[in-house]
Design a protein around this motif. Structure first.
Motif, PDB file in Angstrom:
ATOM      1  N   ILE A  62       6.269  -5.478 -11.690  1.00  0.00           N
ATOM      2  CA  ILE A  62       6.255  -4.118 -11.131  1.00  0.00           C
ATOM      3  C   ILE A  62       7.668  -3.547 -11.116  1.00  0.00           C
ATOM      4  O   ILE A  62       7.893  -2.382 -11.474  1.00  0.00           O
ATOM      5  CB  ILE A  62       5.660  -4.125  -9.712  1.00  0.00           C
ATOM      6  CG1 ILE A  62       4.176  -4.504  -9.768  1.00  0.00           C
ATOM      7  CG2 ILE A  62       5.834  -2.765  -9.039  1.00  0.00           C
ATOM      8  CD1 ILE A  62       3.566  -4.780  -8.414  1.00  0.00           C
ATOM      9  N   GLY A  89       7.271   1.073  -6.500  1.00  0.00           N
ATOM     10  CA  GLY A  89       7.147  -0.329  -6.889  1.00  0.00           C
ATOM     11  C   GLY A  89       7.457  -1.254  -5.728  1.00  0.00           C
ATOM     12  O   GLY A  89       6.773  -2.258  -5.513  1.00  0.00           O
ATOM     13  N   ILE A  92       4.499  -1.409  -3.293  1.00  0.00           N
ATOM     14  CA  ILE A  92       3.445  -2.315  -3.761  1.00  0.00           C
ATOM     15  C   ILE A  92       3.828  -3.763  -3.472  1.00  0.00           C
ATOM     16  O   ILE A  92       3.011  -4.569  -3.015  1.00  0.00           O
ATOM     17  CB  ILE A  92       3.191  -2.112  -5.267  1.00  0.00           C
ATOM     18  CG1 ILE A  92       2.608  -0.716  -5.509  1.00  0.00           C
ATOM     19  CG2 ILE A  92       2.240  -3.178  -5.808  1.00  0.00           C
ATOM     20  CD1 ILE A  92       2.507  -0.343  -6.966  1.00  0.00           C
ATOM     21  N   ASN A  93       5.088  -4.098  -3.723  1.00  0.00           N
ATOM     22  CA  ASN A  93       5.561  -5.461  -3.440  1.00  0.00           C
ATOM     23  C   ASN A  93       5.359  -5.829  -1.976  1.00  0.00           C
ATOM     24  O   ASN A  93       4.914  -6.934  -1.637  1.00  0.00           O
ATOM     25  CB  ASN A  93       7.049  -5.583  -3.787  1.00  0.00           C
ATOM     26  CG  ASN A  93       7.286  -5.756  -5.267  1.00  0.00           C
ATOM     27  OD1 ASN A  93       6.349  -5.886  -6.045  1.00  0.00           O
ATOM     28  ND2 ASN A  93       8.529  -5.741  -5.659  1.00  0.00           N
ATOM     29  N   VAL A  95       3.236  -4.611   0.243  1.00  0.00           N
ATOM     30  CA  VAL A  95       1.811  -4.770   0.569  1.00  0.00           C
ATOM     31  C   VAL A  95       1.298  -6.123   0.076  1.00  0.00           C
ATOM     32  O   VAL A  95       0.553  -6.822   0.778  1.00  0.00           O
ATOM     33  CB  VAL A  95       0.994  -3.617  -0.043  1.00  0.00           C
ATOM     34  CG1 VAL A  95      -0.505  -3.874   0.120  1.00  0.00           C
ATOM     35  CG2 VAL A  95       1.375  -2.297   0.613  1.00  0.00           C
ATOM     36  N   ILE A  96       1.701  -6.526  -1.121  1.00  0.00           N
ATOM     37  CA  ILE A  96       1.287  -7.825  -1.664  1.00  0.00           C
ATOM     38  C   ILE A  96       1.793  -8.962  -0.777  1.00  0.00           C
ATOM     39  O   ILE A  96       1.078  -9.935  -0.506  1.00  0.00           O
ATOM     40  CB  ILE A  96       1.795  -7.995  -3.106  1.00  0.00           C
ATOM     41  CG1 ILE A  96       1.058  -7.035  -4.043  1.00  0.00           C
ATOM     42  CG2 ILE A  96       1.597  -9.435  -3.589  1.00  0.00           C
ATOM     43  CD1 ILE A  96       1.599  -7.034  -5.463  1.00  0.00           C
ATOM     44  N   ASN A 152      14.298  -1.580  -5.573  1.00  0.00           N
ATOM     45  CA  ASN A 152      13.254  -2.403  -6.168  1.00  0.00           C
ATOM     46  C   ASN A 152      13.782  -3.778  -6.564  1.00  0.00           C
ATOM     47  O   ASN A 152      13.096  -4.788  -6.409  1.00  0.00           O
ATOM     48  CB  ASN A 152      12.641  -1.688  -7.372  1.00  0.00           C
ATOM     49  CG  ASN A 152      11.163  -1.980  -7.466  1.00  0.00           C
ATOM     50  OD1 ASN A 152      10.455  -1.890  -6.485  1.00  0.00           O
ATOM     51  ND2 ASN A 152      10.711  -2.350  -8.642  1.00  0.00           N
TER      52      ASN A 152
END
Length: 307
Positions: A62, A89, A92-93, A95-96, A152
């Motif tokens: 990502i 990006g 998203i990291n 949340v994962i 990021n």
């Protein structure tokens, strides 16, 4: 007269992408080794570390995609370019990471509640964990400089840091199993990894939300910038100050600068503009700044909602 120390240069675009790609290769390779080792040894802690490295690998993918997109030039629709792609990006990291921590905690508690069902090969667990430790150390070294200027890359750096600490926890658990045969050490190491992931995810989320809320960068003192601007000859006031960041390491600054009428009639406003823009670029590491020069008699009163 201003004496400005040089601002540290940021690492962006091609350099950051290259580092992310190298780190991704290292992470993905060791992840496969850890998955095989976890399945053969029966270690949940090793499997959790492998799952964390899988998250790191996907996070690096990502990050790599986001960094590539962010390097695209600005256009008439996206006048600041695509640097915000890095922020999404990183979101998203984060949340994962939260989802992963929840899964590890659930599995770890299950093993603690049913220790009789657990049998772990401590020797193999130890060897694979040491391999992971060395790989994570290499990845952290690769990303350590770039993470200072990219939100990021920082997300990827924090994930690798967590992996390194996770590998240490797995090594300790493996040593306990080898010496004492106490199998719950494996589940406890898994819970430690889960507890370690969550604060990192929250910290990353806070930074993402700060950028999306257009807050001033953490290390930027607006009052100090205003003081610098007021020190220039002919400047009598500064208002409508706004500073935010497109992504980590990409601050943007705008302000109205009130000057003495003589400065404008003498044609010195252009020189002043160049000087104060250089001030922000060299001393405060703000490469993108916009100023509106106003003569004192035409300047509006500063509104209560302006900085």
């Amino acid at each position: 007269m201003h004496d400005h120390a040089p601002a540290p240069g940021g690492i962006r675009s091609a350099s950051s992408r290259r580092l992310l790609a190298i780190s991704l290769s290292v992470t993905a390779s060791v992840m496969l080794v850890q998955v095989v080792g976890a399945l053969l040894s029966g270690s949940l802690a090793l499997l959790a570390d492998a799952a964390h490295m899988f998250t790191d690998a996907s996070g690096l993918v990502i990050a790599l995609i986001a960094a590539t997109v962010a390097a695209r030039p600005a256009d008439d629709r996206r006048t600041f370019g695509y640097q915000r792609a890095e922020v999404f990006g990183a979101l998203i990291n984060a949340v994962i990471l939260i989802a992963l921590a929840t899964w590890i905690a659930f599995e770890g508690v299950g093993r603690l509640l049913n220790p009789q069902d657990v049998e772990v090969a401590g020797g193999l667990m130890m060897v694979v964990a040491i391999v992971g430790l060395l790989a994570n150390a290499v990845s952290m070294w690769l990303l350590s400089r770039a993470q200072r200027t990219s939100i990021n890359v920082r997300g990827a750096y924090l994930e690798v840091m967590g992996d390194l600490l996770g590998s240490v926890a797995v090594i300790v658990a493996a040593a306990i199993i080898l010496v004492t045969g106490w199998m719950p050490a494996d589940a406890i190491a898994s819970l430690f990894i889960a507890a370690m992931i969550l604060p990192r995810a929250i910290m990353l989320l806070r930074e993402v939300f700060s950028v999306l809320a257009e807050s001033a960068p953490k290390d930027t003192e607006v009052s100090e910038i205003r003081t610098h601007l007021l020190a220039y000859d002919g400047v009598v006031g500064v208002h409508d100050v706004h500073v935010w960041q497109l992504t980590r390491g990409a601050p943007v600054f705008t302000a109205h600068v009130i000057v003495e009428p003589a400065l404008m009639t003498d044609g010195r406003s252009g020189a002043l503009l160049s000087e104060i823009q250089a001030c922000l670029a060299d001393h405060f590491d703000v490469e993108h700044s916009t100023f509106q020069i106003e003569p004192a008699e035409q300047a509006d009163c500063e509104s209560s909602h302006h900085a």
